[in-house]
Design a protein around this motif. Structure first.
Motif, PDB file in Angstrom:
ATOM      1  N   GLU A 124     -14.023  -0.206   2.158  1.00  0.00           N
ATOM      2  CA  GLU A 124     -12.794   0.577   2.904  1.00  0.00           C
ATOM      3  C   GLU A 124     -11.661  -0.210   3.325  1.00  0.00           C
ATOM      4  O   GLU A 124     -10.411   0.398   3.285  1.00  0.00           O
ATOM      5  N   LEU A 125     -11.910  -1.293   3.733  1.00  0.00           N
ATOM      6  CA  LEU A 125     -10.645  -2.431   3.646  1.00  0.00           C
ATOM      7  C   LEU A 125      -9.680  -2.507   2.591  1.00  0.00           C
ATOM      8  O   LEU A 125      -8.659  -2.384   2.332  1.00  0.00           O
ATOM      9  N   ARG A 126     -10.285  -2.749   1.428  1.00  0.00           N
ATOM     10  CA  ARG A 126      -9.726  -2.790   0.241  1.00  0.00           C
ATOM     11  C   ARG A 126      -8.877  -1.461  -0.133  1.00  0.00           C
ATOM     12  O   ARG A 126      -7.823  -1.615  -0.610  1.00  0.00           O
ATOM     13  N   GLN A 127      -9.596  -0.288   0.054  1.00  0.00           N
ATOM     14  CA  GLN A 127      -8.899   0.779  -0.189  1.00  0.00           C
ATOM     15  C   GLN A 127      -7.793   1.039   0.658  1.00  0.00           C
ATOM     16  O   GLN A 127      -6.568   1.748   0.141  1.00  0.00           O
ATOM     17  N   PHE A 128      -7.773   0.653   1.900  1.00  0.00           N
ATOM     18  CA  PHE A 128      -6.781   0.953   3.118  1.00  0.00           C
ATOM     19  C   PHE A 128      -5.500   0.008   2.616  1.00  0.00           C
ATOM     20  O   PHE A 128      -4.454   0.278   2.741  1.00  0.00           O
ATOM     21  N   ALA A 129      -5.855  -1.229   2.233  1.00  0.00           N
ATOM     22  CA  ALA A 129      -4.807  -2.368   1.820  1.00  0.00           C
ATOM     23  C   ALA A 129      -4.101  -1.784   0.594  1.00  0.00           C
ATOM     24  O   ALA A 129      -2.695  -2.155   0.372  1.00  0.00           O
ATOM     25  N   THR A 130      -4.809  -1.044  -0.471  1.00  0.00           N
ATOM     26  CA  THR A 130      -4.149  -0.695  -1.753  1.00  0.00           C
ATOM     27  C   THR A 130      -3.467   0.498  -1.570  1.00  0.00           C
ATOM     28  O   THR A 130      -2.665   1.029  -2.541  1.00  0.00           O
ATOM     29  N   GLY A 131      -3.543   1.410  -0.566  1.00  0.00           N
ATOM     30  CA  GLY A 131      -3.079   2.590  -0.545  1.00  0.00           C
ATOM     31  C   GLY A 131      -1.455   2.545  -0.182  1.00  0.00           C
ATOM     32  O   GLY A 131      -1.143   2.189   0.731  1.00  0.00           O
ATOM     33  N   PRO A 132      -0.539   3.275  -0.856  1.00  0.00           N
ATOM     34  CA  PRO A 132       0.728   3.269  -0.532  1.00  0.00           C
ATOM     35  C   PRO A 132       1.257   3.655   0.520  1.00  0.00           C
ATOM     36  O   PRO A 132       2.185   3.317   1.144  1.00  0.00           O
ATOM     37  N   GLU A 133       0.533   4.689   1.185  1.00  0.00           N
ATOM     38  CA  GLU A 133       1.008   5.343   2.447  1.00  0.00           C
ATOM     39  C   GLU A 133       0.723   4.218   3.571  1.00  0.00           C
ATOM     40  O   GLU A 133       1.125   4.684   4.900  1.00  0.00           O
ATOM     41  N   ASN A 134      -0.092   3.199   3.471  1.00  0.00           N
ATOM     42  CA  ASN A 134      -0.149   2.202   4.508  1.00  0.00           C
ATOM     43  C   ASN A 134       0.564   1.080   4.263  1.00  0.00           C
ATOM     44  O   ASN A 134       0.345   0.116   5.035  1.00  0.00           O
ATOM     45  N   ALA A 135       1.554   0.883   3.458  1.00  0.00           N
ATOM     46  CA  ALA A 135       2.303  -0.310   3.097  1.00  0.00           C
ATOM     47  C   ALA A 135       3.277  -0.532   4.495  1.00  0.00           C
ATOM     48  O   ALA A 135       3.463  -1.800   4.893  1.00  0.00           O
ATOM     49  N   HIS A 136       3.610   0.493   5.032  1.00  0.00           N
ATOM     50  CA  HIS A 136       4.536  -0.043   6.234  1.00  0.00           C
ATOM     51  C   HIS A 136       3.728  -0.363   7.487  1.00  0.00           C
ATOM     52  O   HIS A 136       4.164  -0.916   8.382  1.00  0.00           O
ATOM     53  N   LEU A 137       2.625  -0.348   7.456  1.00  0.00           N
ATOM     54  CA  LEU A 137       1.621  -0.856   8.544  1.00  0.00           C
ATOM     55  C   LEU A 137       1.034  -2.157   8.252  1.00  0.00           C
ATOM     56  O   LEU A 137       0.791  -2.910   9.453  1.00  0.00           O
ATOM     57  N   LEU A 138       0.928  -2.814   7.092  1.00  0.00           N
ATOM     58  CA  LEU A 138       0.679  -4.008   6.885  1.00  0.00           C
ATOM     59  C   LEU A 138       1.820  -5.032   6.803  1.00  0.00           C
ATOM     60  O   LEU A 138       1.653  -6.258   7.141  1.00  0.00           O
ATOM     61  N   LYS A 139       2.917  -4.625   6.686  1.00  0.00           N
ATOM     62  CA  LYS A 139       4.213  -5.546   6.777  1.00  0.00           C
ATOM     63  C   LYS A 139       5.125  -4.832   7.631  1.00  0.00           C
ATOM     64  O   LYS A 139       5.253  -3.570   7.627  1.00  0.00           O
TER      65      LYS A 139
END
Length: 389
Positions: A124-139
Motif C-alpha cells: 500500500e505504501l508503494r501504491q501511495f507513493a506512485t500515485g500522481p494525485e499524492n505527489a503534492h503531499l510527498l514534496k
C-alpha cells in the motif's frame, strides 16, 4: 493429538499451523494473509470453534505466479522508518501523513518502552507513493488545511485501524450473531448493555465477540493499551457503531432467536391456620412448698431413744438445719450434757455462732462424727477391778 488422525470425515482439511508450514510462511504472515483474504479458511466442524484450511486452498496458493515471493510481498509490513525509506520521504512527513489518516496501519504492537508501534503494508505504501494525485503531499509544503488539523492534535491512526479491522472481522464472520459480535467488540460494555437489554442476547454477543490483537494478561499494560486502541473514542464513530449494532441485533433476533431456559412453575405454598398457644401449667409458676426430709422429734415422745436412733438423729441433724434455714432462729442452740465416760472426755455440743451484725446464725465448726463403737464405749464403760494396794 491432531483431529486429522481420528476424524475420517474431514481428510481434506488441516490446521492453520500445518498449512503455514506447507506454504513456507511464519505464523504472523499466515494470519495476516488470512485477514487480507489471500488465504481462505473454513470453520472447524469438530466443535473446537477454530478455523481450518482445505487442501485445495493450499494447492491454489501454490499454483500462483511467483509463489512464495508474491505472497510474501502482499503480506509484508514495515514500520515508520522503513516505510519512509520505501516512499523516499522523511520520517517526520511519514508520521504526519499517518496521523492525518492518509496512511492506514494494518496492525500494531507494544515495544519494550510500552510505546505503540504501528505497522503498514509495504504494498500500500508503494501504491501511495506512485500515485500522481499524492505527489503534492510527498514534496513541498503541506497544505494549510492539513497543517491546521495537525496543530489541533488530530491522530486518526487508531480510528483508521479500527475501521479496517472491523471490515476484516465482518468479512470472516458467518451468521448474524457473529457480525453483531464483531461490531460489539469496538464498544464499551455500557454501550452494549444500553442497546441490548436482554441478558441472554448479551451472552450470545460475548460468545462471538473476538479478542483484540495483542491481548495479554488482564490488567497488564499490554492489555490496557489494546483496550484503549480497540475501543471507539469519537462521538460520531460511537454513534455509527451503536446504530449498526442495533440493526444487526434486530436482524439476528429475527433470523435465529436466542434459546432461553424453560420457565419453572413454583407450587403454591399451603399455609396452616394459626393455633392459640395453650396456657402454661400451674406447676411451672407455682411456689414449691417447703418440706422436711427428716421429722424433728417432739417433746411428748415417750421412752428413751435407742442408741442407733440417737446416733442417726445426731448425724442427720446438721443436714436438716442446712435444708431448713427458715425454721431456725438466730439464738444459739445448746444440747444437754451427756454422761461422761470414765475413759474418754465428753464431746462438746456443736453450737451456731451468731454473727455480729444482722443476719442469720452461721453453723460453727463441727467435729467429725464418731463411729458406733466409740459411742458404745462412752455409754457402757469397762468394768474395773478393785484397786491394788
Amino acid at each position: 493429538m491432531s483431529a486429522d488422525l481420528f476424524d475420517p470425515t474431514r481428510p481434506d482439511t488441516c490446521k492453520p499451523s500445518h498449512a503455514a508450514r506447507e506454504l513456507g510462511l511464519r505464523r504472523g504472515d499466515f494470519d495476516r494473509a488470512v485477514q487480507l483474504g489471500c488465504i481462505r479458511t473454513v470453520p472447524d466442524e469438530g466443535g473446537g470453534g477454530g478455523r481450518r484450511v482445505e487442501r485445495a486452498e493450499i494447492e491454489r496458493v501454490r499454483a500462483q505466479d511467483g509463489f512464495p515471493d508474491s505472497l510474501l510481498d502482499r503480506v509484508r509490513v514495515v514500520g515508520t522508518a522503513e516505510g519512509a525509506a520505501l516512499m523516499e520521504i522523511p520520517a517526520g512527513r511519514f508520521s504526519r501523513l499517518a496521523r492525518l489518516g492518509l496512511l492506514v496501519p494494518v496492525t500494531f504492537y507494544l515495544n519494550r518502552y510500552r510505546s505503540v508501534v504501528w505497522l503498514y503494508l509495504a504494498e500500500e505504501l508503494r501504491q501511495f507513493a506512485t500515485g500522481p494525485e499524492n505527489a503534492h503531499l510527498l514534496k513541498g509544503r503541506t497544505p494549510e488545511t492539513l497543517r491546521g488539523r495537525l496543530a489541533a492534535g488530530v491522530d486518526l491512526r487508531a480510528r483508521n485501524w479500527r475501521g479496517r479491522h472491523l471490515g476484516l472481522l465482518l468479512r470472516r464472520a458467518e451468521g448474524p450473531w457473529a457480525r453483531a459480535g464483531a461490531v460489539a467488540a469496538f464498544l464499551t460494555p455500557v454501550d452494549v448493555a444500553d442497546i441490548v437489554k436482554d441478558p441472554y442476547e448479551r451472552a450470545q454477543l460475548n460468545r462471538f465477540r473476538p479478542m483484540p490483537p495483542g491481548y495479554g494478561v488482564p490488567g497488564s499494560p499490554v492489555t490496557h493499551a489494546a483496550e484503549q486502541i480497540t475501543t471507539a473514542r469519537d462521538a460520531d464513530e460511537i454513534g455509527w457503531l451503536r446504530s449498526e449494532l442495533a440493526r444487526l441485533v434486530a436482524e439476528a433476533r429475527s433470523v435465529s432467536p436466542v434459546a432461553r431456559p424453560a420457565a419453572r412453575t413454583i407450587p403454591p405454598v399451603i399455609r396452616t391456620a394459626p393455633r392459640p398457644i395453650p396456657p402454661m401449667a400451674r406447676t411451672v409458676t407455682g411456689r414449691a412448698e417447703e418440706t422436711t426430709r427428716f421429722p424433728k422429734p417432739t417433746a411428748s415422745s415417750p421412752g428413751p431413744e435407742s442408741p442407733s436412733a440417737e446416733l442417726t438423729r445426731r448425724l442427720t441433724e446438721p443436714a436438716a438445719r442446712t435444708e431448713e434455714p427458715s425454721a431456725r432462729s438466730c439464738e444459739p442452740v445448746v444440747r444437754p450434757p451427756e454422761p461422761m465416760s470414765a475413759t474418754r472426755p465428753a464431746v462438746r455440743p456443736t453450737a451456731l455462732t451468731a454473727p455480729r451484725g444482722h443476719g442469720r446464725a452461721q453453723p460453727g465448726p463441727q467435729r467429725p462424727p464418731r463411729g458406733l463403737r466409740a459411742w458404745l464405749r462412752r455409754r457402757s464403760p469397762r468394768r474395773t477391778g478393785p484397786a491394788r494396794v
